[in-house]
Design an enzyme around this catalytic site. Structure first.
Site, PDB file in Angstrom:
ATOM      1  N   CYS A  51       0.828  -1.084   0.155  1.00 16.86           N
ATOM      2  CA  CYS A  51      -0.030  -0.122   0.100  1.00 16.86           C
ATOM      3  C   CYS A  51       1.028   1.321  -0.030  1.00 16.86           C
ATOM      4  O   CYS A  51       1.834   1.319   0.971  1.00 16.86           O
ATOM      5  CB  CYS A  51      -0.893   0.088   1.330  1.00 16.86           C
ATOM      6  SG  CYS A  51      -1.868   1.639   1.397  1.00 16.86           S
ATOM      7  N   ASP A  58      -0.115  -5.880   0.463  1.00 15.48           N
ATOM      8  CA  ASP A  58      -1.466  -6.309  -0.191  1.00 15.48           C
ATOM      9  C   ASP A  58      -1.101  -7.519  -1.055  1.00 15.48           C
ATOM     10  O   ASP A  58      -0.112  -7.745  -1.485  1.00 15.48           O
ATOM     11  CB  ASP A  58      -1.820  -4.993  -1.111  1.00 15.48           C
ATOM     12  CG  ASP A  58      -2.526  -3.788  -0.320  1.00 15.48           C
ATOM     13  OD1 ASP A  58      -2.859  -4.029   0.392  1.00 15.48           O
ATOM     14  OD2 ASP A  58      -1.850  -2.945  -1.010  1.00 15.48           O
TER      15      ASP A  58
END
Length: 153
Positions: A51, A58
């Site tokens: 992120c 992620d």
């Protein structure tokens, strides 16, 4: 290697994971079936990035389908390119479309679609879908095989 593959710098050689997508070299090979309309699918079930705001990892599944023209994607270089996102900060939308853009630049396919099926962040999955346009008539398009979110089972 065949004479057509001698230009490949990663396949058959030790190749480190690139530090970033910008440093990754996406390679191509001649289409072994030029003129045939067929679909190539790459699935990356353990795609990771970071992120750009929180720095948290992620995780997602990328499924890319394309109909080749003159070139096909060399799979080792694609794997290394996808792994280069591991420490790259970008939103899901950017990662998904950046993969598609780079493949298009490398091989100029007849048609391409990509599905980015991202695991939840803040309790909400973010799925990203894009394609170059309408698929060619007669091209078989199987389902991408990733469940709509209900725990992705």
């Amino acid at each position: 290697m065949t004479s057509d593959a001698r230009h490949l710098t990663q396949l058959g050689h030790a190749a480190p994971i690139p530090a970033s997508p910008d440093q990754a070299k996406l390679e191509r090979a001649p289409n072994p079936q030029p003129g045939a309309l067929y679909l190539v699918r790459f699935s990356a079930p353990e795609f990771t990035s970071i992120c750009p705001v929180t720095g948290q990892p992620d995780f997602g599944i990328l499924v890319m389908d394309y109909a080749p023209k003159d070139w096909i994607v060399e799979s080792k270089s694609l794997k290394l390119f996808l792994q280069s996102f591991r420490n790259h900060g970008a939103f899901h939308e950017d990662c998904t479309l950046e993969v598609a853009r780079r493949v298009i630049e490398a091989i100029d396919p007849v048609w391409l679609r990509i599905g980015g099926y991202w695991n939840p962040r803040g309790g909400m999955p973010i799925d990203v879908f894009w394609q170059t346009g309408a698929p060619p008539e007669g091209l078989w398009l199987p389902d991408q095989g990733v469940a709509s979110y209900k725990g992705r089972r």
